[in-house]
Design an enzyme around this catalytic site. Sequence first.
Site, short mmCIF file in Angstrom:
data_model
loop_
_atom_site.label_atom_id
_atom_site.label_comp_id
_atom_site.label_asym_id
_atom_site.label_seq_id
_atom_site.Cartn_x
_atom_site.Cartn_y
_atom_site.Cartn_z
N GLY A 86 -4.41 -4.19 -3.53
CA GLY A 86 -5.80 -3.18 -3.78
C GLY A 86 -5.09 -2.02 -4.18
O GLY A 86 -4.41 -1.37 -3.35
N HIS A 87 -4.83 -1.94 -5.42
CA HIS A 87 -3.80 -0.46 -6.24
C HIS A 87 -4.73 -0.21 -6.27
O HIS A 87 -5.98 0.37 -7.17
CB HIS A 87 -2.59 -0.62 -7.29
CG HIS A 87 -2.43 -1.99 -7.27
ND1 HIS A 87 -1.19 -2.60 -7.98
CD2 HIS A 87 -2.04 -2.93 -5.47
CE1 HIS A 87 -0.80 -3.42 -7.34
NE2 HIS A 87 -1.04 -3.91 -5.95
N ASP A 135 0.72 -1.13 0.19
CA ASP A 135 -0.05 -0.50 0.21
C ASP A 135 1.06 1.45 0.16
O ASP A 135 -0.30 2.56 0.65
CB ASP A 135 -0.99 -0.18 1.02
CG ASP A 135 -1.95 -1.14 1.59
OD1 ASP A 135 -2.08 -1.77 0.08
OD2 ASP A 135 -2.03 -1.63 2.69
N LYS A 175 1.97 2.14 -5.02
CA LYS A 175 2.07 1.43 -6.03
C LYS A 175 1.21 1.88 -7.94
O LYS A 175 1.99 2.03 -8.89
CB LYS A 175 2.84 -0.61 -6.43
CG LYS A 175 3.71 -0.42 -5.19
CD LYS A 175 3.93 -1.46 -5.46
CE LYS A 175 2.35 -2.41 -4.63
NZ LYS A 175 1.83 -1.97 -3.10
N GLN A 196 2.41 -6.19 -3.91
CA GLN A 196 2.45 -6.32 -2.17
C GLN A 196 3.93 -5.76 -1.88
O GLN A 196 3.60 -4.78 -2.44
CB GLN A 196 2.35 -7.99 -1.82
CG GLN A 196 1.15 -8.90 -1.51
CD GLN A 196 0.35 -8.72 -3.36
OE1 GLN A 196 0.66 -10.15 -3.73
NE2 GLN A 196 -0.82 -8.22 -3.17
P1 GDP Z 1 -0.64 0.28 -3.79
O1 GDP Z 1 -1.27 -0.84 -3.17
O2 GDP Z 1 0.63 0.52 -2.97
O3 GDP Z 1 -1.07 1.19 -5.02
O4 GDP Z 1 -1.25 1.01 -2.63
P2 GDP Z 1 -2.78 1.83 -2.19
O5 GDP Z 1 -4.17 2.10 -3.81
O6 GDP Z 1 -3.13 0.87 -1.48
O7 GDP Z 1 -3.02 3.07 -0.69
C1 GDP Z 1 -2.01 4.17 -0.95
C2 GDP Z 1 -3.25 5.16 -1.20
O8 GDP Z 1 -2.53 5.95 -0.47
C3 GDP Z 1 -4.40 4.79 -1.62
O9 GDP Z 1 -5.47 5.72 -1.49
C4 GDP Z 1 -3.07 6.65 -2.77
O10 GDP Z 1 -4.97 6.98 -2.94
C5 GDP Z 1 -3.45 7.08 -1.49
N1 GDP Z 1 -2.07 8.35 -2.16
C6 GDP Z 1 -1.15 7.29 -3.15
N2 GDP Z 1 -0.18 8.14 -2.74
C7 GDP Z 1 -0.41 9.41 -2.48
C8 GDP Z 1 -0.12 10.38 -1.95
O11 GDP Z 1 1.25 11.19 -2.19
N3 GDP Z 1 -0.59 11.41 -0.81
C9 GDP Z 1 -1.84 10.61 -0.28
N4 GDP Z 1 -2.49 11.78 0.63
N5 GDP Z 1 -2.30 10.37 -0.45
C10 GDP Z 1 -1.13 9.20 -1.42
P1 IMO Z 2 -1.25 -4.40 -2.39
O1 IMO Z 2 0.00 -4.53 -3.42
C1 IMO Z 2 -1.09 -4.78 2.11
C2 IMO Z 2 -1.00 -8.43 4.12
C3 IMO Z 2 -1.78 -9.59 4.44
C4 IMO Z 2 -1.03 -10.17 5.13
C5 IMO Z 2 -0.07 -10.52 4.51
C6 IMO Z 2 -1.15 -12.33 3.69
O2 IMO Z 2 -2.39 -3.90 -2.33
O3 IMO Z 2 0.02 -3.92 -1.81
P2 IMO Z 2 -2.58 -12.93 2.10
O4 IMO Z 2 -4.27 -12.39 1.82
O5 IMO Z 2 -1.96 -12.29 0.78
O6 IMO Z 2 -1.70 -14.01 2.17
O7 IMO Z 2 -1.94 -11.37 2.98
O8 IMO Z 2 0.08 -9.57 3.60
N1 IMO Z 2 -0.83 -8.04 2.16
C7 IMO Z 2 -1.10 -7.03 2.09
N2 IMO Z 2 -1.24 -6.35 2.56
N3 IMO Z 2 -1.45 -4.88 0.73
C8 IMO Z 2 -1.33 -5.42 -0.42
O9 IMO Z 2 -0.50 -5.44 -1.45
C9 IMO Z 2 -0.96 -6.71 0.61
N4 IMO Z 2 -1.39 -8.14 -0.31
C10 IMO Z 2 -1.68 -9.18 0.56
O10 IMO Z 2 -2.55 -8.20 4.90
O11 IMO Z 2 -0.80 -9.58 6.22
MG MG Z 3 -2.25 -1.29 -1.75
#
Ligand code: GDP
Ligand code: IMO
Ligand code: MG
Length: 412
Positions: free
Chosen positions: A48-49, A21, A24, A228
Amino acid sequence: MQELLSSLGPVTAVIGAQWGDEGKGKATDMLAEHYDIIGRACGGANAGHTIVIDGQKHVFHLLPSGCFHEGKQVVLGAGMVLHLPTLLEEIHTLKEHGIDILDRLHISPAAHIVFDYHREIDGALEQERTQKEGQGIGTTKRGIGPAYMDKAARTGMRMERMNEDLTGVLTQRRDWAQRVYGVHIDVDQECAHLREAAAVLQGRVADTVALLHFWMQEGKTVIVEGAQATLLDIDHGTYPYVTSSSTTAAGALQGLGVPPRSLTSCIGVAKAYCTRVGSGPFRTEMEEELGNRIREKGGEYGATTGRPRRCGWLHIPDLLRTVQINGFSQWNVTKLDVLDDEAEILVGVDEKDGNAVFETVPGWQTSTVGITHFEDLPEQAKSYITFIEEKTGVPVALIGTGPDREQMIVKA
Ligand code: GDP
Ligand code: IMO
Ligand code: MG
């Protein structure tokens, strides 16, 4: 941007440096505009991106985040595990936004299928672990571990079999899952999902290795969106509190079937602080009040499960380790704006007796939201970025100053 693109070269990977999270999705989406091919290589719908375009939020679980850019080829590699109803749902959502991805989607025949029974087993294993050990891994319950268990045991079903009638095999799996885990498989429903997917994905399962090599020989450019993150890697992460796939740069190349030598750059994505969802060690975790403040300010709730993310400070020894493993050429430091209100920022710079040793740097206490030029950042924010560069030995090329696509500083 041109300077950054030429330093990145034709094949780049975007890899998480913490526990996921990091942002990416946003980085991939922003860069994908400049690449011909966008790939996902490993993991499944545990990812979840999030991308935000003109204030509107979109979350991707299986398709790479850059697929809003029309005309890009999209590859789902052999290292992935695919829950087909989720994939169909994403394709459908894109269509509702006027984007037809099917004729440019290419799925590896070697990617494994995640069935609903994998999800049931994921839940049963978590329950068992919680009963025996007091806590589970805290998985996303998307069936990821059990799907990779089947893959490693060589009992998995791959995309190449999507068009087959799998009633016989699934009936055997039903009896086995019932006996071993006490979970129920609805064979008719699993088969119905397969038939539905086979109808929609007709012709989309193709030799993605051959395709990628053909395109790369033609001079096409590739961006791989990691899923991840390095500290969740099955080998290099905080085992057993990890996911079940290889989440590193090497894992991304393996998952796609692209030779390691072809990678020209690798962007490490790290928040300006750190978060973790699920169980496992977190040396720089904030105490409750501060953690709650950062969670609210940063919207730190899981994009897949909605769970509150644990919040903590940056941890340099972990980042250094991820640099060693992935060979990051640049950083994307994200969510700098989330620290805007903090008077002081702590950074874990060392470890002693298993605890983090902190250094304190001054905060800037002024808004950085939406800033797009490094020179416009407050001095303390600039110093914080320089601090990260000096401590890790890797330049910061991109800095996130908000969730929207445009809210990014291109420093390089
Ligand atoms: P990912 O799994 O690495 O793609 O990241 P996620 O989407 O799960 O979580 C990143 C969260 O941070 C999302 O809600 C994005 O919209 C938000 N986000 C990403 N970059 C920034 C930033 O520079 N500032 C803020 N405030 N939010 C950001
Ligand atoms: P993105 O791509 C954050 C974590 C879960 C748990 C562990 C194992 O959005 O960054 P799983 O369901 O893969 O067997 O869970 O890994 N986990 C993540 N945490 N972002 C993710 O994906 C994750 N994918 C798995 O919370 O701790
Ligand atoms: Mg994510």
